[in-house]
Design a protein around this motif. Structure first.
Motif, PDB file in Angstrom:
ATOM      1  N   CYS A 171      -3.606 -11.790  -2.421  1.00 41.77           N
ATOM      2  CA  CYS A 171      -3.490 -10.365  -2.130  1.00 41.77           C
ATOM      3  C   CYS A 171      -3.363  -9.631  -3.462  1.00 41.77           C
ATOM      4  O   CYS A 171      -2.391  -9.844  -4.195  1.00 41.77           O
ATOM      5  N   ASP A 172      -4.350  -8.771  -3.776  1.00 42.00           N
ATOM      6  CA  ASP A 172      -4.387  -8.085  -5.072  1.00 42.00           C
ATOM      7  C   ASP A 172      -3.675  -6.743  -5.049  1.00 42.00           C
ATOM      8  O   ASP A 172      -3.605  -6.066  -6.089  1.00 42.00           O
ATOM      9  N   GLY A 173      -3.145  -6.318  -3.930  1.00 39.34           N
ATOM     10  CA  GLY A 173      -2.483  -5.029  -3.858  1.00 39.34           C
ATOM     11  C   GLY A 173      -1.023  -5.105  -4.250  1.00 39.34           C
ATOM     12  O   GLY A 173      -0.500  -6.156  -4.641  1.00 39.34           O
TER      13      GLY A 173
ATOM     14  N   CYS B 219       0.699  -5.385   0.493  1.00 41.50           N
ATOM     15  CA  CYS B 219       0.469  -6.748   0.983  1.00 41.50           C
ATOM     16  C   CYS B 219       1.397  -7.110   2.124  1.00 41.50           C
ATOM     17  O   CYS B 219       1.071  -7.955   2.964  1.00 41.50           O
TER      18      CYS B 219
ATOM     19  N   ARG C  79      -2.895  -4.958   4.577  1.00 43.66           N
ATOM     20  CA  ARG C  79      -2.994  -6.237   3.873  1.00 43.66           C
ATOM     21  C   ARG C  79      -4.429  -6.766   3.854  1.00 43.66           C
ATOM     22  O   ARG C  79      -4.893  -7.293   2.837  1.00 43.66           O
TER      23      ARG C  79
ATOM     24  N   GLN D 162      -7.384  -5.459   3.644  1.00 44.25           N
ATOM     25  CA  GLN D 162      -8.360  -4.926   2.704  1.00 44.25           C
ATOM     26  C   GLN D 162      -8.121  -5.365   1.271  1.00 44.25           C
ATOM     27  O   GLN D 162      -8.965  -5.144   0.412  1.00 44.25           O
ATOM     28  N   TYR D 163      -6.964  -5.958   0.992  1.00 40.63           N
ATOM     29  CA  TYR D 163      -6.670  -6.438  -0.359  1.00 40.63           C
ATOM     30  C   TYR D 163      -6.742  -7.956  -0.469  1.00 40.63           C
ATOM     31  O   TYR D 163      -6.482  -8.511  -1.536  1.00 40.63           O
TER      32      TYR D 163
END
Length: 507
Positions: free
Chosen positions: A437-439, A444, A450, A452-453
């Motif tokens: 998860c890059d958010g 996240c 969650r 979309q990341y």
């Protein structure tokens, strides 16, 4: 000899005898406190809840809440009893020359050798019983005083439980009985005559390096633990319940015994090397003393070497936990800081090792002072013939440091290798795909944002090998040698009084 007379004679003596009884009782009290504390931790009940949780929530410390960690906590507490019991053995030798003369006087008055032996054994047993009763009283009073829950109702210590009554009685009575039995065994080759105390047998041969076989056997027992458990797993069988603790306990005792006994060989070898290569009078005097009584080092440094072995093992375990933490960092895993918790647990073991070294240093002081006092006429004769007191002081320092330096190095190595036998293997992780998860953490954590990341990535396979904790080993070994130096400095304070020329006329 009637029991009342035997009891009265056991409690008789001068100020040195009183000091010996007080120090022996204090050592027994400390051992009782450590033993009862360990047994209290083991006596904590483990609740069985409907959701599968078996954590004792009434305690604020995770070492007490987690059932799987209580064994290690109890072992750390029991480690404190090893140097304490060794200190009790050193204190039992305090004032030995004066006691020997008192026993000789009793033989001259008509006492039999058996009666004199029972008198010496009873003296040690009574002093230990006094100490265990004192330790029990302090434990019960401290349990009441420290029973103070915090704002959340949690206890800092397990003051709500007690070991079984039979266990408490076994500790309070077992320690004095063990002390009396050890005293009887140590006196089996000693005879009290009307003219003094003599030994029936003397060690004529030089110590050999056979103690290395015990060290190898202890290391082999630790190294065999994982292969043996893997064999049972391959055979789809459960290993015997007592097999792992027997391998660990037996291997640890064998390695410890090998190091302690091997110190006699190190002392003898150090004495021979000093005699061959030394040119200064102090080193030559120390060489003769080391070769004439090489087993003095084994008796004197036993408690300190036990603490050093545990310290070396704790350093190895710390390196293993740090390797696991590094593997988690490299593979992007997060286990809630569990390895950090285990590192804090190792900090508790390090604290126990430090306390054990301090207690062992007390035993070293007692042994060193007793040795100076016991040889006071020989030292006084050397001073009378022109040997400076500074030369005698340096020879005493050589006697302590020459066997201590290699013995501490050996103990550190053995402790590290023992830990490597059970937790020193390289750890491997990765080699799989997972979601990242890059958010931000809040995005996240929210199920609505969650997705979309999220992305799928490959975690490469990583192998981390535990390193050699040189800094931690240097800290433990340096602390042990500093303790030896401090005890030598304290013991030399008694050298001037023990080398007075009047000592030549002492009866």
């Amino acid at each position: 000899m009637r029991p009342a007379v035997l009891l009265r004679l056991a409690l008789a003596g001068n100020r040195t005898d009183s000091a010996r009884v007080v120090l022996t009782a204090l050592s027994a009290a400390l051992a009782t406190l450590a033993g009862l504390a360990a047994l209290t931790v083991l006596a904590i009940p483990t609740p069985r809840c409907c959701d599968g949780r078996n954590i004792s929530e009434q305690y604020g410390n995770a070492l007490l809440r987690e059932p799987g960690l209580r064994g290690g906590t109890a072992i750390a507490l029991l480690l404190l009893t090893v140097p304490v019991l060794a200190l009790a053995g050193q204190c039992a030798r305090l004032g030995a020359p004066a006691r020997d003369r008192r026993l000789a006087a009793l033989r001259l008055a008509g006492a039999t050798p058996g009666q004199v032996t029972r008198l010496a054994v009873l003296e040690t047993g009574l002093a230990s019983l006094l100490g265990t009763l004192l330790g029990l009283a302090v434990f019960l009073v401290g349990r009441r005083l420290l029973d103070a829950p915090d704002a959340r109702g949690r206890l800092a210590l397990p003051t709500d439980v007690l070991p079984a009554t039979g266990v408490i009685v076994a500790v309070v009575l077992g320690l004095p009985l063990a002390a009396a039995l050890v005293g009887a065994v140590l006196l089996r080759r000693v005879t009290a005559t009307p003219f003094g105390v003599v030994r029936k047998v003397r060690r004529e041969r030089a110590p050999g390096p056979w103690a290395g076989l015990l060290i190898v056997a202890g290391l082999a027992a630790f190294a065999a633990l994982d292969p043996v458990l893997d064999w049972y797993q391959d055979q789809h069988r459960e290993p015997p319940l007592l097999l792992p603790p027997l391998l660990l306990l037996g291997g640890g005792l064998a390695a410890l015994t090998g190091v302690v006994v091997g110190t006699g060989w190190l002392s003898y070898t150090s004495g021979r090397l000093l005699h061959r290569y030394a040119r200064r009078p102090a080193a030559l005097l120390a060489s003769r003393r080391l070769t004439s009584d090489p087993w003095a080092g084994s008796r004197t440094f036993a408690a300190l070497l036990a603490a050093v072995i545990v310290g070396g093992g704790a350093a190895g375990m710390r390196a293993s936990f740090e390797a696991h933490a590094e593997l988690e960092r490299l593979t992007g895993q997060d286990r809630g800081g569990s390895d950090g918790f285990y590192l804090r647990t190792v900090d508790l073991v390090d604290l126990a090792v430090g306390v054990a070294m301090a207690i062992a240093a007390g035993g070293l002081i007692v042994a060193l002072v007793e040795g100076i006092v016991a040889r006071r006429r020989a030292y006084a004769a050397l001073v009378a013939t022109g040997v400076p007191r500074g030369t005698l002081a340096r020879s005493i320092a050589w006697q302590a440091l020459a066997p201590a330096v290699p013995a501490v190095g050996l103990a550190l190595t053995v402790g590290l290798l023992l830990s490597r036998g059970v937790a020193g293997h390289a750890v491997t992780g990765g080699g799989y795909s997972t979601e990242f998860c890059d958010g931000a953490a809040s995005l996240c954590a929210d199920p609505a944002t969650r997705a979309q990341y999220l992305r799928t990535g490959w975690v490469p396979e990583v192998t981390v090998t535990p390193g050699v904790p040189l800094g931690q080993l240097a800290l433990v070994g340096g602390g042990a040698l500093v303790a030896v130096l401090v005890t030598v400095a304290v013991g030399l304070l008694f050298l001037r009084a023990s080398t007075a020329l009047e000592e030549l006329r002492t009866a």
